[in-house]
Design an enzyme around this catalytic site. Structure first.
Site, PDB file in Angstrom:
ATOM      1  N   GLY A  11      -6.410   5.298  20.367  1.00  0.00           N
ATOM      2  CA  GLY A  11      -6.033   6.263  19.331  1.00  0.00           C
ATOM      3  C   GLY A  11      -4.695   6.940  19.517  1.00  0.00           C
TER       4      GLY A  11
ATOM      5  N   ARG B 128      -2.899   0.263  19.263  1.00  0.00           N
ATOM      6  CA  ARG B 128      -1.676   0.574  18.526  1.00  0.00           C
ATOM      7  C   ARG B 128      -0.491   0.937  19.414  1.00  0.00           C
ATOM      8  NH1 ARG B 128      -2.317   2.429  13.399  1.00  0.00           N
ATOM      9  NH2 ARG B 128      -4.405   3.048  14.023  1.00  0.00           N
TER      10      ARG B 128
ATOM     11  N   ARG C 157      -1.899  -2.248   5.656  1.00  0.00           N
ATOM     12  CA  ARG C 157      -1.887  -0.805   5.920  1.00  0.00           C
ATOM     13  C   ARG C 157      -1.287   0.042   4.788  1.00  0.00           C
ATOM     14  NH1 ARG C 157       0.172   1.694   9.484  1.00  0.00           N
ATOM     15  NH2 ARG C 157      -1.564   2.988  10.111  1.00  0.00           N
TER      16      ARG C 157
ATOM     17  N   TYR D 169      -4.082   2.584   3.552  1.00  0.00           N
ATOM     18  CA  TYR D 169      -3.970   3.990   3.973  1.00  0.00           C
ATOM     19  C   TYR D 169      -2.778   4.698   3.329  1.00  0.00           C
ATOM     20  CZ  TYR D 169      -6.391   1.964   8.097  1.00  0.00           C
ATOM     21  OH  TYR D 169      -7.221   1.294   8.949  1.00  0.00           O
TER      22      TYR D 169
ATOM     23  N   CYS E 198      -2.186 -10.111  -7.102  1.00  0.00           N
ATOM     24  CA  CYS E 198      -2.476  -9.519  -8.412  1.00  0.00           C
ATOM     25  C   CYS E 198      -3.179  -8.173  -8.251  1.00  0.00           C
ATOM     26  CB  CYS E 198      -3.322 -10.471  -9.241  1.00  0.00           C
ATOM     27  SG  CYS E 198      -2.480 -12.028  -9.509  1.00  0.00           S
ATOM     28  N   GLU E 199      -2.551  -7.286  -7.529  1.00  0.00           N
ATOM     29  CA  GLU E 199      -3.051  -5.927  -7.299  1.00  0.00           C
ATOM     30  C   GLU E 199      -1.824  -5.042  -7.295  1.00  0.00           C
ATOM     31  OE1 GLU E 199      -5.993  -4.447  -6.479  1.00  0.00           O
ATOM     32  OE2 GLU E 199      -7.213  -6.267  -6.537  1.00  0.00           O
TER      33      GLU E 199
END
Ligand code: PLP
Length: 413
Positions: A230, A275, A310, A314, A342-343
């Site tokens: 995290g 990450r 991402r 988010y 197609c979004e």
């Protein structure tokens, strides 16, 4: 470091794109090793400190091998992830199995590999015993509930599906002790992409305090405390990287004040960052395909949200640079950088100032080394891209080929 600084020069990038069609991911080995060493240095005071790299962040055995050579293990949560760790030569207690809602077959594989099993629920102990048998070492995932404020990605701990309550934790260790388990650890993870060093120090304090109380009440001793992952990275140019030395020193003080002051046996600290290690050292290389001017200006690129989810998932910011164009004096233009899915959420940037671009120009999308390629999917018949490793000698080596139409059809009957 200036956000626009890249570990390769524009002419090298051009060369890589002549050998490998865009889009592709490019991971910087030197950068990954450097961050790995900074993390180790921050915890050098703790005998037995170990980072178990969260495989889900970048599930490629070539990268796992690099991290293994830095002394890291692997944090897995599924059967394929266990197999990836094995493939990279990571074995036994160098594997942490932190999963939830776990099927028996995955516990079996974890036990077979000798992994440390980290249970997400008190009910998983009898389940594990029935299907696999009791392991020599056991850990439980603690959910501190209202004790701890959540953060944007992971949410409030009380709403989270992960981990057991404080009361259940005491009962879990009693049950494990009564069944004959003799080696123990404890785990918690309540943050994702957290940039505040104090957050990690406070989490360690909570965990250390708990270890004191459980050790006394249950009469067991703990071998390790796993602080989870995290640790965030500065996606935005104005954000600051977490000062790992500060986190290390803060946790060292908590260790002295709580673990040592209570005369508990030495405790190994574990972490499961994903990450932090690979995130800043991965780049998505994509080429401008079309420039469209309707109500806004759209820079259409050959990558899409199936390659990097991402921003759509988010609203995440990813810095974008145009190598070789960055030094142009021309004023910047406000554009949306869009893919071909197609979004309408298939955008890498919205209203972003970029130098004037034309078809054929290369763009670099930054900080995609973790939870980037691995979140890829095939919606709209989109294929996942190749992954390349920028090696320490400056050359690029393919470590995963791009998917083909044959791959897309392979599961159809
Ligand atoms: C996702 C995850 C991690 C890694 O999280 P990062 O934000 O990449 O550091 C570590 N442990 C567990 C259990 C996870 O689910």
């Amino acid at each position: 470091m200036d956000k626009d600084t890249l570990p390769f020069r524009p002419e090298h990038l051009k060369k890589f794109t002549r050998q490998h069609p865009t889009p592709f991911y490019l991971y910087d080995e030197s950068g990954i090793r450097e961050t790995a060493r900074r993390l180790k240095a921050a915890f050098a005071w703790n005998q037995g400190f170990k980072e178990y790299f969260a495989v889900k962040a970048t599930p490629n055995p070539h990268l796992l091998k690099i991290l293994k050579s830095e002394g890291f293990g692997a944090d897995c949560s599924s059967l394929p992830e266990l197999l990836l760790a094995k493939q990279a030569g990571i074995t036994g207690e160098e594997i942490m199995f932190t999963s939830n809602n776990t099927p028996a077959a995955e516990f079996q594989k974890a036990a077979e590999l000798g992994a440390i099993i980290n249970l997400d629920d008190i009910g998983h102990l009898p389940y594990l015993e029935e299907h696999v048998g009791l392991p020599p070492v056991l850990s439980f995932r603690y959910n501190p509930g209202a004790l701890k404020k959540g953060n944007a990605i992971i949410g409030r701990p009380q709403e989270s599906k992960f981990g057991v309550t404080r009361q259940q934790l005491f009962a879990s260790y009693k049950m494990a002790r009564n069944k004959g388990v003799s080696r123990f650890g404890v785990h918690t993870m309540v943050a994702s992409n957290e940039l505040n060093p104090a957050y990690f120090i406070e989490t360690a304090e909570i965990l250390f305090q708990l270890i004191v109380e459980i050790s006394r009440e249950v009469g067991i001793s703990f071998e390790f405390a796993n602080l989870g992952g995290g640790i965030g990275i500065p996606y935005q140019p104005k954000e600051q990287a977490v000062d790992l030395q500060q986190v290390g020193r803060g946790i060292q003080k908590a260790y002295q004040d709580i673990i040592q002051a209570n005369k508990l046996p030495p405790l190994k600290l574990f972490m499961e960052n994903g990450r932090l290690l690979t995130g800043p050292h991965g780049y998505l290389i994509t080429r401008v395909q079309h420039v469209k001017r309707s109500y806004k200006t759209f820079i259409g690129v050959d990558a899409n949200m199936a390659n990097l989810m991402r921003p759509a998932l988010y609203g995440a910011y990813h810095h974008i640079t145009a190598p070789g164009k960055a030094d142009l004096d021309a004023p910047k233009v406000l554009v949306d950088v869009a893919g071909s899915l197609c979004e309408n959420s298939d955008k890498f940037a919205i209203n972003r100032p970029l130098p004037p671009l034309e078809p054929g120009d290369l763009l670099v999308i930054h900080d995609v080394g973790a939870h980037g390629h691995s979140m890829g999917f095939n919606y709209n018949g989109k294929l996942r891209s190749a992954e390349l490793l920028l090696q320490e000698n400056g050359s690029a080596r393919q470590i995963r080929r791009a998917e083909t139409v044959e791959d897309y059809f392979a599961t159809l009957i």
